[in-house]
Design a protein around this motif. Structure first.
Motif, short mmCIF file in Angstrom:
data_model
loop_
_atom_site.label_atom_id
_atom_site.label_comp_id
_atom_site.label_asym_id
_atom_site.label_seq_id
_atom_site.Cartn_x
_atom_site.Cartn_y
_atom_site.Cartn_z
N LYS A 338 0.82 -1.22 0.00
CA LYS A 338 0.00 0.00 0.00
C LYS A 338 0.85 1.26 0.00
O LYS A 338 0.42 2.30 -0.50
CB LYS A 338 -0.92 0.00 1.23
CG LYS A 338 -1.91 -1.15 1.27
CD LYS A 338 -2.84 -1.12 0.06
CE LYS A 338 -3.85 -2.26 0.13
NZ LYS A 338 -4.72 -2.27 -1.07
N SER A 339 2.04 1.17 0.54
CA SER A 339 2.90 2.35 0.60
C SER A 339 3.84 2.42 -0.59
O SER A 339 3.91 3.42 -1.29
CB SER A 339 3.72 2.35 1.90
OG SER A 339 2.87 2.41 3.02
N SER A 340 4.57 1.36 -0.82
CA SER A 340 5.63 1.39 -1.84
C SER A 340 5.12 1.10 -3.24
O SER A 340 5.79 1.40 -4.21
CB SER A 340 6.71 0.37 -1.48
OG SER A 340 6.18 -0.95 -1.56
N LEU A 341 3.94 0.50 -3.34
CA LEU A 341 3.44 0.00 -4.62
C LEU A 341 4.43 -0.96 -5.26
O LEU A 341 4.54 -1.04 -6.48
CB LEU A 341 3.13 1.17 -5.58
CG LEU A 341 1.98 2.09 -5.15
CD1 LEU A 341 1.64 3.05 -6.27
CD2 LEU A 341 0.75 1.29 -4.77
N MET A 342 5.14 -1.68 -4.44
CA MET A 342 6.04 -2.74 -4.88
C MET A 342 5.62 -4.04 -4.23
O MET A 342 4.75 -4.07 -3.36
CB MET A 342 7.48 -2.39 -4.56
CG MET A 342 7.99 -1.14 -5.22
SD MET A 342 9.75 -0.95 -4.94
CE MET A 342 9.87 0.82 -5.05
N LEU A 343 6.27 -5.12 -4.64
CA LEU A 343 5.86 -6.45 -4.21
C LEU A 343 6.30 -6.73 -2.77
O LEU A 343 7.45 -6.48 -2.40
CB LEU A 343 6.44 -7.51 -5.14
CG LEU A 343 5.92 -7.46 -6.58
CD1 LEU A 343 6.67 -8.48 -7.44
CD2 LEU A 343 4.42 -7.73 -6.64
N ILE A 344 5.36 -7.26 -2.00
CA ILE A 344 5.63 -7.72 -0.64
C ILE A 344 4.87 -9.03 -0.46
O ILE A 344 3.97 -9.36 -1.25
CB ILE A 344 5.15 -6.70 0.42
CG1 ILE A 344 3.63 -6.51 0.32
CG2 ILE A 344 5.88 -5.37 0.28
CD1 ILE A 344 3.04 -5.68 1.46
#
Length: 637
Positions: A338-344
């Motif tokens: 939700k913050s980085s818009l990267m994969l977690i």
């Protein structure tokens, strides 16, 4: 004394096969000399050596015929043809010499087999003599050979039993690791200066419930490092260090390297790619995962993996891992943060069953293994960047204040920055109208909760403020995915250990770039670093026209279609760091004039090459190319 015997036994077991073979050959030579065989063979060789040229020719012929090498089929006819042209009458002499050499080699082989049989029978004779109390009559050479042979056989049995035990315990080991991740969930490691108050002006923002927002600075810093030549060279060196350390660890931890697989071979069905891949990674012991190379075989397809099938496997399975990553209710293992818009790692739903949680943790551990294999074998498995914070966790790097600020500036300015200023705690409590306690900041996925047992009644003071900030940021960064992160890390470290990653000097940006590669396709760079089979002088006007049509078609395709062309040619839709300039071998075009224009373009993913036919127009080439890139099967053409 027991330790001395144990140490000697371990050293004997760990003797290299080459050493044992050398000892056996020496003993065989001594025994052959004692019975007169060695002298007889030497006289025969001296007789054959009178004609050195013919001896050389015969030796080459016999060697190539015995080992059936590919060059042997070409060398023998050429050799015989040269001899016949020189003197046809001498052909029979060469044949005679070759027959004598074959007889000599046969005698040596039979003598060696008899020597090995004698060495094995020596133990039977020894037991018989001990029982009867008589002398065995065996030579010292036979006793030494018997000892080496038995040691060799015991070593093979010992290693085979150890490997079998490892393979049988794989599932239990994975279950133990998942259970350990549940009992000891992940905790963020912070920099030693994290949370210490700082002097300076205080800028207080309203202390409203934090809402995670996208940070452009974070994305730009993490995803688009300056790919200068010096940076790319440094990145290659760090990656090479990982490979070297991994191989060194394999040699140190496993003494029977000759029995370990050199290649991790996976047989996958295209229609069941995720299930077969996960089962293969689940059943693979650590010794197999540490194999230096990887080979993928798609069931029912004739393609041979020279690198292209492996890249396609990484590319396709990576797409499955993020298939619905942007959907909050999706089922993919990885999700968009939700913050980085990267994969977690995707947070597990609160209402999920215990059995589902167990399978989820296991799948996350296997995902870690998959990502690590992608790092080692340059598979670039992720279609989108992995969050640099997750990369820092993998590398064992501490989280710093700037990481939290770049990830979510609003949270940092509202909940962290005010407390870092002198007198910030008192001003924050005045702003809130109540004392500050050890309670986390609410997020979109999780309400506020105690940061430690009894945290709701524990007041934040100047003395415990650093600990409060660490617990606050730890809860904000990973409270929803602690077990998932821990399983991902354990799986990754199964293939590449934390010690190797730390020793390599890789940064979070390096790791993210190695796992996802470069997605942007620069047409100017693509064309500049493309090789055309042949050269301008050898290409006909029609072939040059076909090459020009290819670039004309590429300029009309959208970004996704161009990426499909790259995947069709290389096996992966993403380029290595540095783009087309670092693609090795380089992208290559070839025009095959012998094929009909009705044939589809064919790709040779191992060498990054596309074979085009002599099409009649650019439109025909476009139609055939689009049809080719839609295929997902591999075959031999």
């Amino acid at each position: 004394q027991q330790e001395w015997f144990s140490r000697c036994f371990c050293r004997l077991i760990c003797l290299k096969p080459r050493f044992s073979l050398g000892v056996m050959l020496l003993l065989f030579s001594l025994r052959a000399a004692s019975v007169g065989d060695l002298q007889r063979w030497a006289k025969l060789l001296v007789t054959l050596a009178d004609e050195h040229f013919w001896l050389t020719c015969s030796a080459l012929t016999v060697t190539t015929l015995i080992f059936f090498t590919q060059s042997g089929f070409f060398l023998c006819p050429v050799l015989f043809g040269a001899v016949v042209l020189a003197d046809a009458d001498l052909l029979s002499d060469i044949f005679t010499c070759s027959v004598q050499l074959v007889i000599l080699m046969n005698e040596v082989a039979i003598s060696f087999v008899d020597f090995m049989a004698c060495a094995i029978r020596s133990w039977v004779g020894l037991f018989g003599c001990l029982m009867r109390g008589a002398k065995s009559g065996l030579q010292p050479v036979d006793w030494i050979a018997a000892f080496v042979v038995q040691l060799w056989l015991f070593r093979l049995a010992y290693a085979a039993a150890g490997l079998r035990r490892l393979r049988l315990s794989v599932r239990r080991t994975i279950e133990d690791k998942c259970r350990e991740a549940l009992q000891q969930p992940f905790q963020v490691q912070f920099d030693q200066d994290f949370g210490r108050p700082q002097d300076g002006e205080l800028d207080i923002f309203p202390a409203t419930p934090a809402k995670r927002q996208f940070s452009n600075a974070f994305l730009q810093t993490a995803c688009e490092p300056e790919l200068s030549p010096s940076y790319l060279e440094m990145l290659e060196e760090r990656h090479a260090t990982v490979i070297v350390l991994r191989q060194s660890s394999r040699e140190e931890n496993f003494d029977v390297l000759d029995l370990l697989p050199d290649t991790l071979q996976l047989s996958i069905r295209h229609e069941h790619l995720f299930e077969d891949s996960w089962n293969a990674l689940l059943e693979a012991p650590i010794v197999d995962l540490l194999a230096p190379s990887l080979a993928i075989q798609y069931a029912g397809e004739e393609g041979v993996d020279g690198g292209g099938l492996s890249r396609d496997w990484f590319n396709t399975l990576g797409q499955v891992l993020v298939e619905d990553a942007d959907d909050d209710n999706g089922m993919s293992l990885l999700a968009i943060g939700k913050s980085s818009l990267m994969l977690i790692p995707r947070p597990q739903a609160a209402d999920s069953a215990a059995a589902s949680d167990s399978h989820r943790r296991r799948d996350m551990l296997l995902a870690g293994r998959f990502l690590a294999l992608g790092l080692v074998h340059c598979g670039r498995p992720l279609p989108q960047p992995l969050s640099p914070l997750i990369c820092r966790y993998i590398l064992g790097l501490p989280v710093e204040m700037k990481d939290v600020d770049l990830l979510d500036p609003v949270f940092f300015k509202q909940r962290v920055a005010p407390l870092l200023k002198k007198g910030g705690l008192a001003k924050m409590e005045t702003e809130l109208g109540e004392p500050l306690t050890f309670v986390s900041a609410p997020t979109q996925l999780k309400p506020a909760e105690e940061l430690e047992p009894g945290g709701a009644s524990t007041l934040v003071t100047e003395q415990n403020l650093p600990r409060y900030l660490r617990l606050l940021c730890d809860a904000y960064l990973c409270s929803e995915i602690r077990c998932e992160i821990q399983c991902l890390l354990k799986g990754f470290w199964d293939v590449v250990s934390l010690e190797m990653l730390r020793a390599s000097g890789l940064t979070a940006d390096d790791l993210s770039l190695l796992l996802s590669g470069t997605r942007g396709l620069d047409m100017v760079s693509w064309r500049m670093h493309t090789q055309v089979e042949g050269n301008d002088a050898s290409l006909s006007e029609e072939e040059k026209e076909v090459v020009a049509w290819f670039w004309q078609v590429m300029n009309t395709l959208d970004e996704e279609a161009r990426r499909d062309v790259v995947r069709f040619a290389t096996g992966s839709g993403r380029l290595p760091p540095g783009g087309f300039a670092k693609l090795n071998p380089p992208f290559t075009l070839a025009v095959i004039s012998a094929r009909s224009s009705e044939h589809l373009p064919q790709a040779r993913t191992c060498v990054h090459r596309i074979d085009l036919c002599r099409y009649s127009s650019a439109e025909q080439l476009r139609m055939k190319l689009l049809k080719s890139i839609s295929t997902r099967s591999f075959g031999l053409s």
